[in-house]
Design a protein around this motif. Structure first.
Motif, PDB file in Angstrom:
ATOM      1  N   ASP A 139     -21.373  -4.517  12.048  1.00 57.68           N
ATOM      2  CA  ASP A 139     -21.702  -3.129  11.714  1.00 57.68           C
ATOM      3  C   ASP A 139     -20.448  -2.266  11.650  1.00 57.68           C
ATOM      4  OD1 ASP A 139     -24.356  -3.866  11.673  1.00 57.68           O
ATOM      5  OD2 ASP A 139     -24.805  -3.103  13.688  1.00 57.68           O
ATOM      6  N   ARG A 196     -17.411  -3.273  10.919  1.00 60.09           N
ATOM      7  CA  ARG A 196     -16.711  -3.647   9.676  1.00 60.09           C
ATOM      8  C   ARG A 196     -17.340  -2.970   8.466  1.00 60.09           C
ATOM      9  NH1 ARG A 196     -18.262  -9.361   7.844  1.00 60.09           N
ATOM     10  NH2 ARG A 196     -20.088  -8.095   7.306  1.00 60.09           N
ATOM     11  N   ASP A 197     -18.663  -2.926   8.430  1.00 60.39           N
ATOM     12  CA  ASP A 197     -19.358  -2.383   7.265  1.00 60.39           C
ATOM     13  C   ASP A 197     -19.223  -0.875   7.140  1.00 60.39           C
ATOM     14  OD1 ASP A 197     -20.098  -4.958   6.675  1.00 60.39           O
ATOM     15  OD2 ASP A 197     -22.158  -4.770   7.418  1.00 60.39           O
ATOM     16  N   GLN A 198     -18.830  -0.200   8.235  1.00 57.67           N
ATOM     17  CA  GLN A 198     -18.610   1.245   8.152  1.00 57.67           C
ATOM     18  C   GLN A 198     -17.322   1.585   7.412  1.00 57.67           C
ATOM     19  OE1 GLN A 198     -19.167   3.588  11.783  1.00 57.67           O
ATOM     20  NE2 GLN A 198     -20.459   1.957  12.624  1.00 57.67           N
ATOM     21  N   ASN A 210      -9.338  -0.919   7.229  1.00 53.38           N
ATOM     22  CA  ASN A 210     -10.588  -1.476   7.759  1.00 53.38           C
ATOM     23  C   ASN A 210     -10.343  -2.768   8.550  1.00 53.38           C
ATOM     24  OD1 ASN A 210     -13.354  -1.402   8.279  1.00 53.38           O
ATOM     25  ND2 ASN A 210     -13.859  -2.668   6.492  1.00 53.38           N
ATOM     26  N   THR A 230     -13.824 -10.296  10.085  1.00 52.20           N
ATOM     27  CA  THR A 230     -12.851  -9.479   9.367  1.00 52.20           C
ATOM     28  C   THR A 230     -11.663 -10.353   9.002  1.00 52.20           C
ATOM     29  OG1 THR A 230     -11.412  -7.538   9.512  1.00 52.20           O
ATOM     30  CG2 THR A 230     -11.794  -8.761  11.537  1.00 52.20           C
TER      31      THR A 230
END
Length: 288
Positions: A108, A110-112, A188, A138
């Motif tokens: 979650d 990472r997806d932000q 990221n 990642t």
């Protein structure tokens, strides 16, 4: 008892011997050799032995016989984590397995798209965790650490194994590491920081930890509070001969003061120390 000085202990000869045995005779033989080596350290390394005995008896309240047994187990598992680290770097990781409690939290994060700050401790083996996570959640793991290892050992490990499978952000006096952390988060990437040791003379936060006052480094919690990135506490413990258990806490996504993050961190660290007392790898007087 001496404070932590920021340097990795161990000799170049010792690293060479273990790399040779892992390469030629495998992990089982290296583990067998460790029993001899770590028993020697138990007998003659009085400062770390006494620091652990004090911790187990006076902080965790083990009886003396149980505390002595835990110290010997601690030294052995610590040696195993170093051997495991070398095995990963040599590409001999097919024997290892792991479980990840709350892995979805990191997915979650990472997806932000804001990167993530992972606060951990010298409990278990975070370097092996970095190798396990890389490419799974990642593409890039950055570990913030003092660049204080003996140079000859670093050079030999790099030449013999190709070096770590993650990025190292070295803490510098000119604070250039802050820029490196910022750039990693913008890309990221994950930034992992050990948050349990402080150097004498550095800023600290004093908190109740396992029933006594202890000093924790101020810097990691300032970083966690200043950057616009989710923060989670991640721990890695060896839970079998060739297996590790990873865990992450619910990410902090709102602005908090450094002291507030530190208190939450200490609460989680207490749980992990009680769960894995034999993997507390702070070999000095941790308390005031």
């Amino acid at each position: 008892m001496s404070r932590w000085d920021g340097k990795t202990k161990g000799s170049l000869t010792g690293y060479k011997i273990f790399l040779f045995f892992i390469n030629t005779l495998g992990l089982n033989f290296a583990y067998y050799l460790l029993r001899i080596v770590t028993f020697y350290y138990y007998l003659f390394a009085s400062k770390p032995r006494n620091a652990l005995l004090d911790f187990y008896q006076n902080i965790l309240h083990f009886q003396r016989a149980g505390a002595k047994k835990l110290v010997r187990k601690n030294f052995y598992i610590f040696g195993q984590t170093l051997v495991d680290r070398a095995a990963f770097l040599l590409g001999k990781n097919e024997q290892f397995t792991h479980t990840f409690e709350n892995e979805q939290y990191l997915i979650d994060i990472r997806d932000q798209g804001k990167g993530g700050i992972l606060l951990s401790a010298h409990l278990g083996n975070w370097e092996t965790a970095g190798n396990l996570l890389k490419g799974r959640i990642t593409p890039t793991i950055n570990i913030v650490m003092l660049d204080a290892e003996v140079e000859s050992i670093k050079q030999y490990m790099d030449l013999s194994t190709g070096g770590s499978r993650f990025k190292v952000i070295a803490i510098k006096n000119d604070l250039s590491h802050i820029i490196s952390i910022r750039n990693a988060l913008i890309n990221n990437e994950f930034v992992a920081i050990h948050s349990d040791r402080y150097l004498e003379g550095a800023r600290f936060i004093e908190l109740d930890f396992l029933g006594k006052k202890a000093k924790f480094p101020h810097g990691p919690f300032v970083i966690a509070s200043k950057f616009d990135a989710p923060v989670t506490f991640v721990f890695v413990a060896k839970n079998g001969k060739y297996s590790y258990h990873l865990s992450a806490t619910l990410p902090i996504t709102s602005k908090m003061k450094p002291e507030e993050i530190a208190r939450l961190y200490v609460t989680e660290l207490e749980k992990k120390v009680k769960e894995y007392p034999e993997q507390w790898f702070n070999y000095y007087n941790f308390f005031n």
